[in-house]
Design a protein around this motif. Sequence first.
Motif, PDB file in Angstrom:
ATOM      1  N   HIS A 155      14.654  36.317 -18.918  1.00 32.50           N
ATOM      2  CA  HIS A 155      13.792  36.563 -17.767  1.00 32.50           C
ATOM      3  C   HIS A 155      14.349  36.052 -16.445  1.00 32.50           C
ATOM      4  O   HIS A 155      14.010  36.577 -15.389  1.00 32.50           O
ATOM      5  CB  HIS A 155      12.409  35.950 -18.004  1.00 32.50           C
ATOM      6  N   GLY A 156      15.141  34.990 -16.471  1.00 32.21           N
ATOM      7  CA  GLY A 156      15.654  34.393 -15.242  1.00 32.21           C
ATOM      8  C   GLY A 156      14.538  33.781 -14.412  1.00 32.21           C
ATOM      9  O   GLY A 156      13.417  33.596 -14.876  1.00 32.21           O
ATOM     10  N   GLY A 157      14.841  33.463 -13.183  1.00 31.23           N
ATOM     11  CA  GLY A 157      13.835  32.919 -12.274  1.00 31.23           C
ATOM     12  C   GLY A 157      13.246  31.609 -12.763  1.00 31.23           C
ATOM     13  O   GLY A 157      13.967  30.683 -13.119  1.00 31.23           O
ATOM     14  N   LEU A 158      11.928  31.554 -12.803  1.00 30.21           N
ATOM     15  CA  LEU A 158      11.197  30.362 -13.226  1.00 30.21           C
ATOM     16  C   LEU A 158      10.490  30.651 -14.539  1.00 30.21           C
ATOM     17  O   LEU A 158       9.669  31.556 -14.620  1.00 30.21           O
ATOM     18  CB  LEU A 158      10.171  29.977 -12.154  1.00 30.21           C
ATOM     19  N   ALA A 196       3.202  47.181 -14.586  1.00 28.78           N
ATOM     20  CA  ALA A 196       3.268  46.036 -13.676  1.00 28.78           C
ATOM     21  C   ALA A 196       2.081  45.108 -13.903  1.00 28.78           C
ATOM     22  O   ALA A 196       1.020  45.522 -14.354  1.00 28.78           O
ATOM     23  CB  ALA A 196       3.285  46.505 -12.226  1.00 28.78           C
ATOM     24  N   ARG A 197       2.276  43.855 -13.580  1.00 27.71           N
ATOM     25  CA  ARG A 197       1.174  42.889 -13.610  1.00 27.71           C
ATOM     26  C   ARG A 197       0.311  43.114 -12.373  1.00 27.71           C
ATOM     27  O   ARG A 197       0.723  43.777 -11.428  1.00 27.71           O
ATOM     28  CB  ARG A 197       1.741  41.473 -13.584  1.00 27.71           C
ATOM     29  N   PRO A 198      -0.876  42.522 -12.331  1.00 29.88           N
ATOM     30  CA  PRO A 198      -1.695  42.598 -11.120  1.00 29.88           C
ATOM     31  C   PRO A 198      -0.893  42.126  -9.908  1.00 29.88           C
ATOM     32  O   PRO A 198       0.046  41.352 -10.030  1.00 29.88           O
ATOM     33  CB  PRO A 198      -2.861  41.661 -11.414  1.00 29.88           C
ATOM     34  N   SER A 199      -1.269  42.589  -8.725  1.00 28.67           N
ATOM     35  CA  SER A 199      -0.470  42.364  -7.527  1.00 28.67           C
ATOM     36  C   SER A 199      -0.523  40.940  -6.989  1.00 28.67           C
ATOM     37  O   SER A 199       0.205  40.627  -6.063  1.00 28.67           O
ATOM     38  CB  SER A 199      -0.911  43.336  -6.436  1.00 28.67           C
ATOM     39  N   ARG A 200      -1.368  40.091  -7.524  1.00 29.14           N
ATOM     40  CA  ARG A 200      -1.423  38.697  -7.064  1.00 29.14           C
ATOM     41  C   ARG A 200      -0.099  38.010  -7.311  1.00 29.14           C
ATOM     42  O   ARG A 200       0.639  38.342  -8.225  1.00 29.14           O
ATOM     43  CB  ARG A 200      -2.508  37.949  -7.825  1.00 29.14           C
ATOM     44  N   ALA A 201       0.180  37.009  -6.498  1.00 25.42           N
ATOM     45  CA  ALA A 201       1.379  36.212  -6.708  1.00 25.42           C
ATOM     46  C   ALA A 201       1.290  35.559  -8.081  1.00 25.42           C
ATOM     47  O   ALA A 201       0.218  35.184  -8.530  1.00 25.42           O
ATOM     48  CB  ALA A 201       1.508  35.159  -5.615  1.00 25.42           C
ATOM     49  N   PRO A 202       2.398  35.413  -8.763  1.00 24.31           N
ATOM     50  CA  PRO A 202       2.363  34.822 -10.103  1.00 24.31           C
ATOM     51  C   PRO A 202       1.998  33.347 -10.065  1.00 24.31           C
ATOM     52  O   PRO A 202       2.055  32.698  -9.027  1.00 24.31           O
ATOM     53  CB  PRO A 202       3.794  35.019 -10.606  1.00 24.31           C
ATOM     54  N   ALA A 261       4.631  30.741  -6.187  1.00 27.04           N
ATOM     55  CA  ALA A 261       4.522  31.603  -5.002  1.00 27.04           C
ATOM     56  C   ALA A 261       5.837  31.610  -4.221  1.00 27.04           C
ATOM     57  O   ALA A 261       6.247  32.661  -3.698  1.00 27.04           O
ATOM     58  CB  ALA A 261       3.371  31.140  -4.112  1.00 27.04           C
ATOM     59  N   ALA A 262       6.521  30.477  -4.155  1.00 25.33           N
ATOM     60  CA  ALA A 262       7.806  30.409  -3.455  1.00 25.33           C
ATOM     61  C   ALA A 262       8.852  31.265  -4.170  1.00 25.33           C
ATOM     62  O   ALA A 262       9.644  31.960  -3.525  1.00 25.33           O
ATOM     63  CB  ALA A 262       8.278  28.955  -3.347  1.00 25.33           C
ATOM     64  N   TYR A 263       8.856  31.236  -5.489  1.00 26.31           N
ATOM     65  CA  TYR A 263       9.776  32.104  -6.251  1.00 26.31           C
ATOM     66  C   TYR A 263       9.444  33.571  -5.979  1.00 26.31           C
ATOM     67  O   TYR A 263      10.340  34.395  -5.788  1.00 26.31           O
ATOM     68  CB  TYR A 263       9.685  31.800  -7.747  1.00 26.31           C
ATOM     69  N   HIS A 264       8.172  33.893  -5.981  1.00 29.22           N
ATOM     70  CA  HIS A 264       7.728  35.265  -5.722  1.00 29.22           C
ATOM     71  C   HIS A 264       8.183  35.737  -4.337  1.00 29.22           C
ATOM     72  O   HIS A 264       8.721  36.836  -4.192  1.00 29.22           O
ATOM     73  CB  HIS A 264       6.200  35.323  -5.859  1.00 29.22           C
ATOM     74  N   ARG A 265       7.992  34.896  -3.330  1.00 33.46           N
ATOM     75  CA  ARG A 265       8.428  35.251  -1.967  1.00 33.46           C
ATOM     76  C   ARG A 265       9.939  35.446  -1.892  1.00 33.46           C
ATOM     77  O   ARG A 265      10.427  36.263  -1.113  1.00 33.46           O
ATOM     78  CB  ARG A 265       7.996  34.177  -0.968  1.00 33.46           C
ATOM     79  N   ALA A 266      10.674  34.709  -2.703  1.00 33.06           N
ATOM     80  CA  ALA A 266      12.134  34.819  -2.717  1.00 33.06           C
ATOM     81  C   ALA A 266      12.615  35.999  -3.571  1.00 33.06           C
ATOM     82  O   ALA A 266      13.815  36.216  -3.694  1.00 33.06           O
ATOM     83  CB  ALA A 266      12.749  33.517  -3.225  1.00 33.06           C
ATOM     84  N   GLY A 267      11.666  36.743  -4.152  1.00 34.10           N
ATOM     85  CA  GLY A 267      12.028  37.896  -4.975  1.00 34.10           C
ATOM     86  C   GLY A 267      12.503  37.520  -6.367  1.00 34.10           C
ATOM     87  O   GLY A 267      13.175  38.310  -7.031  1.00 34.10           O
ATOM     88  N   LEU A 268      12.131  36.332  -6.821  1.00 32.87           N
ATOM     89  CA  LEU A 268      12.540  35.843  -8.134  1.00 32.87           C
ATOM     90  C   LEU A 268      11.399  35.971  -9.136  1.00 32.87           C
ATOM     91  O   LEU A 268      10.238  35.769  -8.780  1.00 32.87           O
ATOM     92  CB  LEU A 268      12.976  34.384  -8.036  1.00 32.87           C
TER      93      LEU A 268
END
Length: 174
Positions: free
Chosen positions: A40-43, A82-88, A123-130
Motif C-alpha cells: 500500500h505504501g504511504g501510511l 473509491a472510498r468516501p470522499s472524506r480525508a482518511p 490528513a497531511a498524508y492525504h494532502r500530500a497525495g499519499l
Amino acid sequence: AWACHTGAAATTGDLLLFLDADTVLEPGALAGLLAAHARHGGLVSVQPHHDVRRPYEQLSAYFNVVALMASTAFTRRRADGARPSRAPMAVGPCLLTSREDHARAGGHEAVRSEILDDAALAAAYHRAGLPVWCAVGGDAVRMRSYPGGLGQLVAGWTKNIASGAADATPSATA
C-alpha cells in the motif's frame, strides 16, 4: 507527536514504525506490517486488538469502536471502488511509513499542535497525495489501554470522545 518527531529525527532507517507504549506486536506481526506497507505504501495504520481485563475497560473498547466508525476507514467502497470522499483516518497506536513519505507529508512536526495528531497526520498524508491504509490488528497487534483505573480512562479519552462521536456517520456502520 513531539516524541514521534524526536524519535524519527534520531533514526537513520528507511522505514519508521511508531508504536504506543501499550501496543504489543506478536510474533509475525512485523512481517505483516512490512508486507502491508510494501503493498500500500504511504501510511499504514493498525488499530490494535483491545485486551480488556476489568469491567471498566469495556468502556474504552466502546470508544475505540466509535473512533473507527468516525474514520470511514472500514466503510464500504462506492460503486466505482473509491472510498468516501472524506480525508482518511489513521489510528496512532501503530503506524508504519517510509522516512521519505513521512517527510513529504510534513511528519509529526506538522501535527505537533493537534490534539488528535493521528487524524491530523492522516490528513497531511492525504494532502500530500499519499495513501493511508488502515487495518485491525486481530491477534497480531494488541493493546491494553488504561489499566490504572477509570480515572485514567476518562483522562485518556476526553480528547477523543467528542471528535469521534461527532464525526461518526450512519454510513460507517453499514
